[in-house]
Design an enzyme around this catalytic site. Structure first.
Site, PDB file in Angstrom:
ATOM      1  N   ASP A  21     -15.838  31.624 -36.580  1.00 53.94           N
ATOM      2  CA  ASP A  21     -16.021  31.210 -35.541  1.00 53.94           C
ATOM      3  C   ASP A  21     -15.376  29.494 -37.000  1.00 53.94           C
ATOM      4  OD1 ASP A  21     -16.905  29.252 -33.997  1.00 53.94           O
ATOM      5  OD2 ASP A  21     -18.826  28.903 -34.860  1.00 53.94           O
ATOM      6  N   ILE A  22     -14.107  28.646 -35.942  1.00 52.17           N
ATOM      7  CA  ILE A  22     -13.934  27.768 -36.272  1.00 52.17           C
ATOM      8  C   ILE A  22     -14.115  27.134 -35.458  1.00 52.17           C
ATOM      9  CG2 ILE A  22     -11.856  26.976 -36.681  1.00 52.17           C
ATOM     10  CD1 ILE A  22     -10.474  29.614 -37.237  1.00 52.17           C
ATOM     11  N   GLY A  23     -14.876  25.849 -36.662  1.00 54.57           N
ATOM     12  CA  GLY A  23     -15.232  24.566 -35.855  1.00 54.57           C
ATOM     13  C   GLY A  23     -14.557  23.240 -36.117  1.00 54.57           C
ATOM     14  N   THR A  25     -14.409  20.880 -38.173  1.00 58.92           N
ATOM     15  CA  THR A  25     -14.988  20.380 -39.267  1.00 58.92           C
ATOM     16  C   THR A  25     -15.075  22.186 -40.565  1.00 58.92           C
ATOM     17  OG1 THR A  25     -16.712  19.967 -39.573  1.00 58.92           O
ATOM     18  CG2 THR A  25     -15.537  18.232 -39.390  1.00 58.92           C
ATOM     19  N   ILE A  27     -15.465  26.031 -40.876  1.00 59.70           N
ATOM     20  CA  ILE A  27     -15.404  27.694 -40.618  1.00 59.70           C
ATOM     21  C   ILE A  27     -16.786  27.911 -40.926  1.00 59.70           C
ATOM     22  CG2 ILE A  27     -13.456  27.892 -42.462  1.00 59.70           C
ATOM     23  CD1 ILE A  27     -12.498  30.312 -40.974  1.00 59.70           C
ATOM     24  N   LYS A  28     -16.908  28.848 -40.142  1.00 61.90           N
ATOM     25  CA  LYS A  28     -18.148  29.685 -40.184  1.00 61.90           C
ATOM     26  C   LYS A  28     -18.052  31.719 -40.742  1.00 61.90           C
ATOM     27  CE  LYS A  28     -22.852  30.230 -39.007  1.00 61.90           C
ATOM     28  NZ  LYS A  28     -24.572  30.087 -38.457  1.00 61.90           N
ATOM     29  N   ASP A 110     -18.465  28.613 -26.766  1.00 65.52           N
ATOM     30  CA  ASP A 110     -19.495  28.585 -27.766  1.00 65.52           C
ATOM     31  C   ASP A 110     -20.266  29.336 -26.787  1.00 65.52           C
ATOM     32  OD1 ASP A 110     -18.930  26.616 -27.307  1.00 65.52           O
ATOM     33  OD2 ASP A 110     -19.835  25.355 -29.068  1.00 65.52           O
ATOM     34  N   ARG A 111     -20.573  28.726 -26.033  1.00 64.56           N
ATOM     35  CA  ARG A 111     -22.019  28.394 -24.948  1.00 64.56           C
ATOM     36  C   ARG A 111     -22.016  29.349 -24.120  1.00 64.56           C
ATOM     37  NH1 ARG A 111     -20.405  23.934 -20.418  1.00 64.56           N
ATOM     38  NH2 ARG A 111     -21.925  24.953 -19.668  1.00 64.56           N
TER      39      ARG A 111
END
Length: 261
Positions: A21-23, A25, A27-28, A110-111
């Protein structure tokens, strides 16, 4: 004990699924085995360096990537060269629910993924997913597995920043553990206004939706979800990993469909 489990996962014969999951700021990465979340890692590295570290430690069978930024071409090339099946979560990727949102191309993925995760954990229920991050999103999926949509509102930090930015004298503040209905000074007035305002807004939204869906289940996620969970009067489940769970269900759905074709 936990370290022993982690070391066992690094055995190359153990196949894992990878969620990236790339946000904006950070990355997860989340690792799943047999449908269960095993480990989560967060980094500010580049997405390719982060992925290389994970691929060096684990054997990944399937992967899915979700990004709020531009399409990560280099990362996708890297993953597809080393992993059997890799999917990118966009409006064209099939999902295991019915998406009735009118503007699917502008829907934050994401929603949708969070609702899929919540419905996977609570099948056959009417569910409101509240993601309390930079913005607060309210998203509804009904008991038929149909995503209908929701609302978007400014989040906690955004409201504090807006008061400071758009006025000449109000200070920049942040979340406080103590806040009051009647502030006795400017700082207390700002804190009470922002934090009570969000709590009242969320509770009122839930109460209004419950007028139509009396059995409504509420799921909270996001950076400020623990704050809401403590202060709203409505019952709720705090699920910090619901997005990763949803992305994993999307991954499994598409991997299965691909195997059957």
């Amino acid at each position: 004990m936990l370290q022993a489990i982690y070391n066992n996962l690094r055995i190359k014969s153990i196949l894992l699924n990878l969620i990236i999951d790339i946000g904006n700021t950070k990355i997860k990465a989340s690792l799943f085995r047999d449908g269960k979340l095993i480990d989560t890692k967060t980094s500010e590295q580049t997405d390719t360096d982060f992925a290389l570290d994970i691929l060096a430690d684990f054997t990944i069978e399937h992967a899915i990537v979700s990004s709020v930024r531009e399409f990560p071409e280099e990362l996708m090339r890297l993953l597809t060269s080393k992993i059997e099946k890799v999917f990118f979560f966009d409006a064209q990727l099939p999902v295991p629910i019915e998406n009735l949102y009118e503007s699917k191309n502008t829907l934050g993925y994401d929603r949708l993924a969070a609702c899929i995760g919540a419905y996977a954990k609570n099948p056959g229920q009417n569910i409101l997913v509240i993601d309390a991050g930079t913005a607060i999103t309210f998203d509804f999926i009904n008991n038929k597995g149909q995503y209908l949509g929701g609302c978007i509102s400014p989040g906690l930090s955004m409201r504090y920043k807006a008061l400071h930015h758009f006025t000449k004298k109000l200070p920049q503040l942040s979340q406080q553990d103590d806040f009051y209905l009647i502030g006795k000074n400017t700082n207390e007035a700002i804190t009470g206004g922002v934090q009570n305002g969000i709590v009242f807004e969320v509770d009122s939204y839930i109460a209004k939706l419950k007028e139509e869906y009396a059995d409504l289940k509420v799921v909270l996620t996001g950076g400020d979800a623990s704050f809401l969970h403590q202060h709203i009067v409505n019952n709720s489940d705090y699920e910090p990993n619901i997005l990763a769970i949803g992305l994993h269900h999307i991954l499994e759905f598409n991997a299965s469909e691909s195997a059957n074709n």
